[in-house]
Motif scaffolding. Sequence first.
Motif, PDB file in Angstrom:
ATOM      1  N   THR A 130      27.451 -11.776  20.922  1.00 38.27           N
ATOM      2  CA  THR A 130      27.019 -12.856  22.209  1.00 38.27           C
ATOM      3  C   THR A 130      25.467 -11.800  22.589  1.00 38.27           C
ATOM      4  OG1 THR A 130      27.704 -10.935  24.114  1.00 38.27           O
ATOM      5  CG2 THR A 130      28.966 -12.095  24.160  1.00 38.27           C
ATOM      6  N   LYS A 160      23.218 -10.855  25.702  1.00 35.60           N
ATOM      7  CA  LYS A 160      23.040  -9.674  26.941  1.00 35.60           C
ATOM      8  C   LYS A 160      21.945 -10.167  27.251  1.00 35.60           C
ATOM      9  CE  LYS A 160      26.763  -7.507  25.146  1.00 35.60           C
ATOM     10  NZ  LYS A 160      26.676  -8.149  24.027  1.00 35.60           N
ATOM     11  N   GLN A 182      32.281 -16.595  28.531  1.00 28.84           N
ATOM     12  CA  GLN A 182      32.717 -15.947  29.928  1.00 28.84           C
ATOM     13  C   GLN A 182      33.431 -15.263  30.132  1.00 28.84           C
ATOM     14  OE1 GLN A 182      31.932 -19.629  30.162  1.00 28.84           O
ATOM     15  NE2 GLN A 182      31.162 -19.946  31.632  1.00 28.84           N
ATOM     16  N   LYS A 207      32.471 -12.074  27.577  1.00 28.21           N
ATOM     17  CA  LYS A 207      31.784 -11.122  28.670  1.00 28.21           C
ATOM     18  C   LYS A 207      32.203  -9.919  29.271  1.00 28.21           C
ATOM     19  CE  LYS A 207      26.889 -12.806  27.565  1.00 28.21           C
ATOM     20  NZ  LYS A 207      26.107 -12.905  28.237  1.00 28.21           N
ATOM     21  N   GLU A 254      34.022  -7.865  27.611  1.00 23.54           N
ATOM     22  CA  GLU A 254      33.480  -6.955  26.963  1.00 23.54           C
ATOM     23  C   GLU A 254      33.086  -5.860  27.975  1.00 23.54           C
ATOM     24  OE1 GLU A 254      29.881  -8.602  23.794  1.00 23.54           O
ATOM     25  OE2 GLU A 254      29.856  -9.222  26.168  1.00 23.54           O
ATOM     26  N   GLY A 285      29.912  -4.885  27.482  1.00 22.76           N
ATOM     27  CA  GLY A 285      28.631  -5.244  27.767  1.00 22.76           C
ATOM     28  C   GLY A 285      28.655  -6.047  29.637  1.00 22.76           C
ATOM     29  N   GLU A 303      28.869  -9.324  32.633  1.00 22.08           N
ATOM     30  CA  GLU A 303      29.412 -10.434  32.953  1.00 22.08           C
ATOM     31  C   GLU A 303      27.962 -11.536  33.080  1.00 22.08           C
ATOM     32  OE1 GLU A 303      32.700 -12.610  35.678  1.00 22.08           O
ATOM     33  OE2 GLU A 303      31.782 -10.922  35.959  1.00 22.08           O
ATOM     34  N   VAL A 360      25.788 -14.323  32.057  1.00 25.70           N
ATOM     35  CA  VAL A 360      25.599 -15.645  31.379  1.00 25.70           C
ATOM     36  C   VAL A 360      24.056 -16.835  31.820  1.00 25.70           C
ATOM     37  CG1 VAL A 360      28.266 -15.665  30.465  1.00 25.70           C
ATOM     38  CG2 VAL A 360      27.506 -16.860  32.728  1.00 25.70           C
TER      39      VAL A 360
END
Length: 305
Positions: free
Chosen positions: A13, A15, A254, A257, A260, A266, A268, A270
């Motif tokens: 992903t 970040k 989503q 994340k 994560e 990670g 959340e 986006v």
Amino acid sequence: MAVKWEGVMPAVTTKFDSNDELDFITFEKNIKAQLDAGVNGIILGGTLGEASTLTASEKKSLVRKTLEVTNGRVPVIINIAEQSTKDAIQVAKDAEEWGAQGLMLLPPMRYKATDHETVVYLKEIAKSTSLPIMIYNNPVDYKIEITHDMFEELLGECSNIEAVKESTRDISNVVRLKNRFGDRLKVLCGVDTLALESMVTGADGWVAGLVAAYPRETVAIYKLVKAGDLEEALRIYRWFLPLLELDITPQLVQNIKLAEVATGLGTEYVRPPRLPLQGAERERVLAIIDNAMAQRPTLVDYTSL
């Protein structure tokens, strides 16, 4: 660094922070967790990496940062998903200049190209770079299938096309590809929910999504399957499957994340137009993640397999 198209290659992903800027602190933490787990490469800017929202400057920064963090331990690969052949060729040239060691390449975006147009597009990009290429074949989501005959033409003219991210959802296609092309075309599973089955039938590796949150479990499954310990691999895979199913929905970014966040790898955030999950769907996904965390399996020492 030469790319060996095998093992677990996370499609990581991207970040972001609360200001919609790249969050390199969290990104570095995640990449280090992937390396510690024993992954075989890092893939940037894929579907899970929110490729369509990234600027050229951000792609450059992601490549450079990943090269810094990996420090030669694994190859760094960037996805190409552009609107025109000209733009795709430019990204391929830029990626080589930035130091990327491989490319993942989607067919034309936003236009359902014919077979001929698709082959010409892929050839022109491949011939514009010396970097090794993995074709991303995902007709379910991107509506263009690269058939075996198309691969035959591509492989005959482009020696740097070396692998396919196999995402047709047809598990027997792994065997068909291996029967037709042998080791000339490495096959990596691109669908989390078919990964174990794909490797049992001969896939060389796994371009994984939930690995972003669960790197050790993902690598353990791959290593155990390749070592022939299917019973232990299945034990982990059965636990993993409800999580892996979060990768095959339009809200996969989503979902993953959120996972994560649960594992501390990670946040959340986006990039709009994506937004964090809300309401009943958010509660459903959180319940899956919470249940998995409560039953997270103890892993055998897979690192020496």
